[in-house]
Design a protein around this motif. Structure first.
Motif, PDB file in Angstrom:
ATOM      1  N   VAL A  35       0.515  -1.117   0.098  1.00  0.00           N
ATOM      2  CA  VAL A  35       0.652  -0.088  -0.092  1.00  0.00           C
ATOM      3  C   VAL A  35       0.948   1.056   0.059  1.00  0.00           C
ATOM      4  O   VAL A  35       1.949   1.211   0.716  1.00  0.00           O
ATOM      5  N   HIS A  36       0.272   1.872  -1.353  1.00  0.00           N
ATOM      6  CA  HIS A  36       1.318   3.410  -0.935  1.00  0.00           C
ATOM      7  C   HIS A  36       0.566   4.544  -0.537  1.00  0.00           C
ATOM      8  O   HIS A  36      -0.948   4.138  -0.555  1.00  0.00           O
ATOM      9  N   ALA A  37       1.032   5.492   0.189  1.00  0.00           N
ATOM     10  CA  ALA A  37       0.424   7.002   0.436  1.00  0.00           C
ATOM     11  C   ALA A  37       1.494   8.009  -0.460  1.00  0.00           C
ATOM     12  O   ALA A  37       2.554   8.204   0.210  1.00  0.00           O
ATOM     13  N   PHE A  38       1.033   9.031  -0.275  1.00  0.00           N
ATOM     14  CA  PHE A  38       1.291  10.074  -0.994  1.00  0.00           C
ATOM     15  C   PHE A  38       1.126  11.565  -0.532  1.00  0.00           C
ATOM     16  O   PHE A  38      -0.242  12.032  -1.317  1.00  0.00           O
ATOM     17  N   PRO A  39       1.005  11.700   0.947  1.00  0.00           N
ATOM     18  CA  PRO A  39       1.418  13.399   0.958  1.00  0.00           C
ATOM     19  C   PRO A  39       1.762  14.555   0.303  1.00  0.00           C
ATOM     20  O   PRO A  39       3.051  14.013   0.399  1.00  0.00           O
ATOM     21  N   GLY A  40       1.287  15.129   0.841  1.00  0.00           N
ATOM     22  CA  GLY A  40       2.256  16.477   0.258  1.00  0.00           C
ATOM     23  C   GLY A  40       3.787  16.366   1.061  1.00  0.00           C
ATOM     24  O   GLY A  40       3.412  16.329   1.801  1.00  0.00           O
ATOM     25  N   VAL A  41       4.388  17.378   0.595  1.00  0.00           N
ATOM     26  CA  VAL A  41       5.862  17.077   0.903  1.00  0.00           C
ATOM     27  C   VAL A  41       5.252  18.390   2.587  1.00  0.00           C
ATOM     28  O   VAL A  41       5.225  17.669   3.970  1.00  0.00           O
ATOM     29  N   GLY A  42       4.891  19.414   2.457  1.00  0.00           N
ATOM     30  CA  GLY A  42       4.232  19.838   3.302  1.00  0.00           C
ATOM     31  C   GLY A  42       3.097  19.088   4.553  1.00  0.00           C
ATOM     32  O   GLY A  42       2.611  20.606   5.758  1.00  0.00           O
ATOM     33  N   ASN A  43       2.284  17.948   4.473  1.00  0.00           N
ATOM     34  CA  ASN A  43       1.435  18.164   5.000  1.00  0.00           C
ATOM     35  C   ASN A  43       1.897  17.288   6.620  1.00  0.00           C
ATOM     36  O   ASN A  43       2.031  16.449   5.948  1.00  0.00           O
TER      37      ASN A  43
END
Length: 164
Positions: free
Chosen positions: A120-128
């Motif tokens: 499972v992958h996750a891609f939160p914004g770098v600033g989140n």
């Protein structure tokens, strides 16, 4: 807390989440209100076809109509290979209470028990910071930063992965 499948009655919660400029700041800005019913139908269809786990976060099981947000896991190709991507949204009045972290943990447990999901992958914004913190605390491994396309735009994200 419990997680339940998204259904047609969740239109107001979807509007509140997807049309809110603050909630959608890391996701390209608010969606136009007229596009929300289509998004809801799409998510209900993913669940019906068995290719996505789209869950509403219910803080109090005694009140299943009161939701705090969503946590989703859906299949698509990631770097040329089939994979699952998890994401979450929590309404402003429910943020900062560990709701998202508990919901993500519950959905990962469900996916692990289901047996159809492995990576499972996750891609939160770098600033989140909150979302990146959830990934870190739940045992995801940081693969690095990347440019991630979403809704016709490209975002700078952190790429996290967890093997179930």
């Amino acid at each position: 807390m419990l997680l339940r499948d998204v259904d047609a009655g969740d239109i107001d919660a979807y509007r509140r989440m997807r049309c809110d400029p603050v909630m959608m700041a890391d996701l390209g800005g608010p969606m136009p209100p007229e596009s929300v019913p289509g998004q809801l139908r799409h998510d209900i269809d993913l669940v019906a076809r068995g290719v996505g786990l789209i869950r509403m976060i219910v803080p109090d099981p005694a009140e299943p109509a009161t939701v705090a947000g969503t946590v989703t896991l859906h299949r698509h190709e990631i770097d040329g290979e089939p994979g699952g991507e998890i994401g979450w949204m929590v309404l402003p009045e429910c943020q900062g209470r560990g709701v998202a972290k508990r919901a993500v943990r519950l959905l990962l447990d469900e996916a692990r028990d289901d047996g159809r999901w492995s990576r499972v992958h996750a891609f939160p914004g770098v600033g989140n910071r909150p979302s990146n913190g959830i990934c870190r605390s739940l045992g995801f491994v940081l693969l690095g930063e990347r440019e991630t396309p979403f809704r016709g735009q490209v975002f700078r994200t952190r790429h996290w992965v967890i093997d179930l």
